[in-house]
Design a protein around this motif. Structure first.
Motif, PDB file in Angstrom:
ATOM      1  N   ASP A  29      -3.825  23.002  44.845  1.00  0.00           N
ATOM      2  CA  ASP A  29      -4.588  21.746  44.862  1.00  0.00           C
ATOM      3  C   ASP A  29      -5.897  21.875  45.642  1.00  0.00           C
ATOM      4  O   ASP A  29      -6.599  20.884  45.851  1.00  0.00           O
ATOM      5  CB  ASP A  29      -3.748  20.597  45.411  1.00  0.00           C
ATOM      6  CG  ASP A  29      -3.369  20.779  46.878  1.00  0.00           C
ATOM      7  OD1 ASP A  29      -3.732  21.808  47.481  1.00  0.00           O
ATOM      8  OD2 ASP A  29      -2.696  19.882  47.427  1.00  0.00           O
ATOM      9  N   GLY A  30      -6.200  23.096  46.088  1.00  0.00           N
ATOM     10  CA  GLY A  30      -7.453  23.338  46.786  1.00  0.00           C
ATOM     11  C   GLY A  30      -7.354  23.287  48.298  1.00  0.00           C
ATOM     12  O   GLY A  30      -8.262  23.734  48.999  1.00  0.00           O
ATOM     13  N   ARG A  31      -6.276  22.736  48.833  1.00  0.00           N
ATOM     14  CA  ARG A  31      -6.083  22.694  50.278  1.00  0.00           C
ATOM     15  C   ARG A  31      -5.448  23.993  50.759  1.00  0.00           C
ATOM     16  O   ARG A  31      -4.809  24.710  49.995  1.00  0.00           O
ATOM     17  CB  ARG A  31      -5.190  21.519  50.663  1.00  0.00           C
ATOM     18  CG  ARG A  31      -5.743  20.157  50.320  1.00  0.00           C
ATOM     19  CD  ARG A  31      -4.780  19.053  50.750  1.00  0.00           C
ATOM     20  NE  ARG A  31      -3.518  19.123  50.023  1.00  0.00           N
ATOM     21  CZ  ARG A  31      -2.433  18.407  50.324  1.00  0.00           C
ATOM     22  NH1 ARG A  31      -2.467  17.578  51.364  1.00  0.00           N
ATOM     23  NH2 ARG A  31      -1.332  18.514  49.613  1.00  0.00           N
ATOM     24  N   SER A  32      -5.597  24.268  52.048  1.00  0.00           N
ATOM     25  CA  SER A  32      -4.836  25.352  52.658  1.00  0.00           C
ATOM     26  C   SER A  32      -3.466  24.824  53.065  1.00  0.00           C
ATOM     27  O   SER A  32      -3.228  23.610  53.110  1.00  0.00           O
ATOM     28  CB  SER A  32      -5.568  25.890  53.890  1.00  0.00           C
ATOM     29  OG  SER A  32      -5.629  24.894  54.900  1.00  0.00           O
ATOM     30  N   HIS A  38      -1.797  19.074  58.220  1.00  0.00           N
ATOM     31  CA  HIS A  38      -2.597  18.063  58.926  1.00  0.00           C
ATOM     32  C   HIS A  38      -2.578  16.739  58.158  1.00  0.00           C
ATOM     33  O   HIS A  38      -2.423  15.667  58.770  1.00  0.00           O
ATOM     34  CB  HIS A  38      -4.046  18.555  59.075  1.00  0.00           C
ATOM     35  CG  HIS A  38      -4.274  19.437  60.257  1.00  0.00           C
ATOM     36  ND1 HIS A  38      -4.899  19.002  61.396  1.00  0.00           N
ATOM     37  CD2 HIS A  38      -3.948  20.732  60.474  1.00  0.00           C
ATOM     38  CE1 HIS A  38      -4.959  19.991  62.275  1.00  0.00           C
ATOM     39  NE2 HIS A  38      -4.394  21.063  61.735  1.00  0.00           N
ATOM     40  N   ASP A  39      -2.740  16.817  56.840  1.00  0.00           N
ATOM     41  CA  ASP A  39      -2.739  15.598  56.028  1.00  0.00           C
ATOM     42  C   ASP A  39      -1.411  14.860  56.149  1.00  0.00           C
ATOM     43  O   ASP A  39      -1.370  13.621  56.261  1.00  0.00           O
ATOM     44  CB  ASP A  39      -3.010  15.937  54.561  1.00  0.00           C
ATOM     45  CG  ASP A  39      -4.434  16.413  54.312  1.00  0.00           C
ATOM     46  OD1 ASP A  39      -5.285  16.258  55.207  1.00  0.00           O
ATOM     47  OD2 ASP A  39      -4.687  16.954  53.211  1.00  0.00           O
ATOM     48  N   ASN A  40      -0.323  15.597  56.116  1.00  0.00           N
ATOM     49  CA  ASN A  40       0.999  14.978  56.213  1.00  0.00           C
ATOM     50  C   ASN A  40       1.225  14.350  57.587  1.00  0.00           C
ATOM     51  O   ASN A  40       1.825  13.269  57.701  1.00  0.00           O
ATOM     52  CB  ASN A  40       2.087  16.018  55.932  1.00  0.00           C
ATOM     53  CG  ASN A  40       2.120  16.454  54.475  1.00  0.00           C
ATOM     54  OD1 ASN A  40       1.451  15.876  53.631  1.00  0.00           O
ATOM     55  ND2 ASN A  40       2.896  17.494  54.190  1.00  0.00           N
ATOM     56  N   ILE A  41       0.759  15.014  58.636  1.00  0.00           N
ATOM     57  CA  ILE A  41       0.890  14.468  59.991  1.00  0.00           C
ATOM     58  C   ILE A  41       0.118  13.161  60.113  1.00  0.00           C
ATOM     59  O   ILE A  41       0.613  12.160  60.631  1.00  0.00           O
ATOM     60  CB  ILE A  41       0.405  15.501  61.027  1.00  0.00           C
ATOM     61  CG1 ILE A  41       1.384  16.677  61.109  1.00  0.00           C
ATOM     62  CG2 ILE A  41       0.247  14.847  62.410  1.00  0.00           C
ATOM     63  CD1 ILE A  41       0.861  17.869  61.887  1.00  0.00           C
ATOM     64  N   ARG A  42      -1.123  13.158  59.619  1.00  0.00           N
ATOM     65  CA  ARG A  42      -1.950  11.950  59.704  1.00  0.00           C
ATOM     66  C   ARG A  42      -1.366  10.811  58.872  1.00  0.00           C
ATOM     67  O   ARG A  42      -1.397   9.646  59.290  1.00  0.00           O
ATOM     68  CB  ARG A  42      -3.374  12.252  59.226  1.00  0.00           C
ATOM     69  CG  ARG A  42      -4.110  13.335  59.988  1.00  0.00           C
ATOM     70  CD  ARG A  42      -4.244  13.052  61.451  1.00  0.00           C
ATOM     71  NE  ARG A  42      -4.972  14.111  62.133  1.00  0.00           N
ATOM     72  CZ  ARG A  42      -4.942  14.328  63.432  1.00  0.00           C
ATOM     73  NH1 ARG A  42      -4.216  13.548  64.210  1.00  0.00           N
ATOM     74  NH2 ARG A  42      -5.634  15.303  63.983  1.00  0.00           N
ATOM     75  N   ALA A  43      -0.825  11.143  57.717  1.00  0.00           N
ATOM     76  CA  ALA A  43      -0.250  10.104  56.856  1.00  0.00           C
ATOM     77  C   ALA A  43       0.941   9.428  57.520  1.00  0.00           C
ATOM     78  O   ALA A  43       1.137   8.217  57.392  1.00  0.00           O
ATOM     79  CB  ALA A  43       0.163  10.702  55.513  1.00  0.00           C
ATOM     80  N   ALA A  65     -11.866  26.412  60.921  1.00  0.00           N
ATOM     81  CA  ALA A  65     -11.420  25.539  59.830  1.00  0.00           C
ATOM     82  C   ALA A  65     -10.973  24.171  60.332  1.00  0.00           C
ATOM     83  O   ALA A  65     -11.094  23.171  59.604  1.00  0.00           O
ATOM     84  CB  ALA A  65     -10.280  26.219  59.061  1.00  0.00           C
ATOM     85  N   PHE A  66     -10.467  24.109  61.586  1.00  0.00           N
ATOM     86  CA  PHE A  66      -9.944  22.850  62.136  1.00  0.00           C
ATOM     87  C   PHE A  66     -10.498  22.652  63.546  1.00  0.00           C
ATOM     88  O   PHE A  66      -9.756  22.737  64.533  1.00  0.00           O
ATOM     89  CB  PHE A  66      -8.415  22.862  62.140  1.00  0.00           C
ATOM     90  CG  PHE A  66      -7.814  23.009  60.776  1.00  0.00           C
ATOM     91  CD1 PHE A  66      -7.604  21.894  59.973  1.00  0.00           C
ATOM     92  CD2 PHE A  66      -7.492  24.262  60.272  1.00  0.00           C
ATOM     93  CE1 PHE A  66      -7.072  22.029  58.703  1.00  0.00           C
ATOM     94  CE2 PHE A  66      -6.964  24.401  59.003  1.00  0.00           C
ATOM     95  CZ  PHE A  66      -6.752  23.282  58.209  1.00  0.00           C
ATOM     96  N   ASP A 108       7.006  18.180  51.587  1.00  0.00           N
ATOM     97  CA  ASP A 108       6.847  16.816  51.096  1.00  0.00           C
ATOM     98  C   ASP A 108       6.447  15.903  52.251  1.00  0.00           C
ATOM     99  O   ASP A 108       7.114  15.884  53.284  1.00  0.00           O
ATOM    100  CB  ASP A 108       8.190  16.363  50.493  1.00  0.00           C
ATOM    101  CG  ASP A 108       8.091  15.101  49.665  1.00  0.00           C
ATOM    102  OD1 ASP A 108       7.446  14.146  50.137  1.00  0.00           O
ATOM    103  OD2 ASP A 108       8.681  15.060  48.573  1.00  0.00           O
ATOM    104  N   PRO A 109       5.370  15.129  52.111  1.00  0.00           N
ATOM    105  CA  PRO A 109       4.952  14.246  53.206  1.00  0.00           C
ATOM    106  C   PRO A 109       6.011  13.220  53.592  1.00  0.00           C
ATOM    107  O   PRO A 109       5.998  12.703  54.712  1.00  0.00           O
ATOM    108  CB  PRO A 109       3.684  13.576  52.667  1.00  0.00           C
ATOM    109  CG  PRO A 109       3.727  13.758  51.187  1.00  0.00           C
ATOM    110  CD  PRO A 109       4.443  15.049  50.964  1.00  0.00           C
TER     111      PRO A 109
END
Length: 230
Positions: A29-32, A38-43, A65-66, A108-109
């Motif tokens: 999906d283009g993400r690392s 990180h996306d799952n943690i923030r969500a 990168a971060f 899975d988020p």
């Protein structure tokens, strides 16, 4: 909720056969791998969740990168395993409970959403999958009360696999850190959990996420499997 989270990303990840640290591996999906973490943690926990990353091998590539994350450097990344990387991170996070994950897990988020209830009541846990039990993975057993009693790659009659996403409560943190100082350099952090259970009476709950996906990317075929989900 504000939460201390740790990502273990110090290792060389040589089995995947890439020059960059494994958490920077690109997904379909283009993400690392680390970006989806990180996306799952923030969500699950909001934008104020504190992310501390343990780096070692080619640390500068992850920091670039971060840049907004906090970092702990394991200068012995090529001589130690996850037990010592996690000990460094726990030492840098004060007295608070900590959610931590291996830096190569694509998941899975909804897993973190399921974990919120346990975190809010300060219950230490290990996320597990009971759908399969592979010899090469970290397996677990439970006691008569349903808490984890054994946790290792060599545990006998394992009833499921540890996924690589875990939480240590404020109350259990000191004992766990003490046990991490005792284990061998090449031990996984699970050895520290086993000792804390046996010697400190720590009650570690298995959080079953068998109906959700979580793939620890060690080999190319693992990456192919992970890409089926993202």
């Amino acid at each position: 909720m504000t939460l201390q989270t740790v990502i273990l990303a110090a290792g060389m990840g040589s089995r995947l056969g890439r020059s960059l640290p494994k958490p920077l591996t690109a997904l379909s999906d283009g993400r690392s791998i680390m970006q989806q973490q990180h996306d799952n943690i923030r969500a699950a926990f909001g934008s104020d969740a504190r992310v501390t990353t343990v780096v070692g091998y080619r640390a500068e590539t992850i920091v670039e990168a971060f840049p907004d994350a906090s970092y702990v450097y394991n200068d012995r990344y090529d001589q130690t395993n996850t037990s010592k990387s996690l000990l460094r991170a726990l030492s840098a996070t004060g007295k608070a409970g900590v959610l931590w994950m291996n830096g190569d897990v694509v998941f899975d988020p909804r897993i973190l959403g399921r974990a919120i209830e346990l975190i809010e009541r300060e219950q230490s846990f290990v996320t597990v999958n009971t759908a399969k039990v592979s010899d090469e993975e970290v397996k677990y057993t439970t006691d008569a009360h349903g808490f984890i009693s054994g946790l290792s790659k060599t545990v006998s009659s394992g009833i499921g696999e540890a996924v690589g996403i875990n939480y240590i409560s404020r109350a259990d943190k000191k004992a766990f850190m003490h046990q991490l100082t005792r284990v061998d350099d090449q031990d996984y952090f699970e050895r520290g959990l086993e000792l804390a259970i046996a010697e400190n009476g720590m009650r570690l709950e298995p959080l079953d996420i068998s109906d959700l996906y979580a793939v620890e990317v060690d080999f190319a075929e693992d990456l192919e499997r992970a890409n089926l989900y993202v």
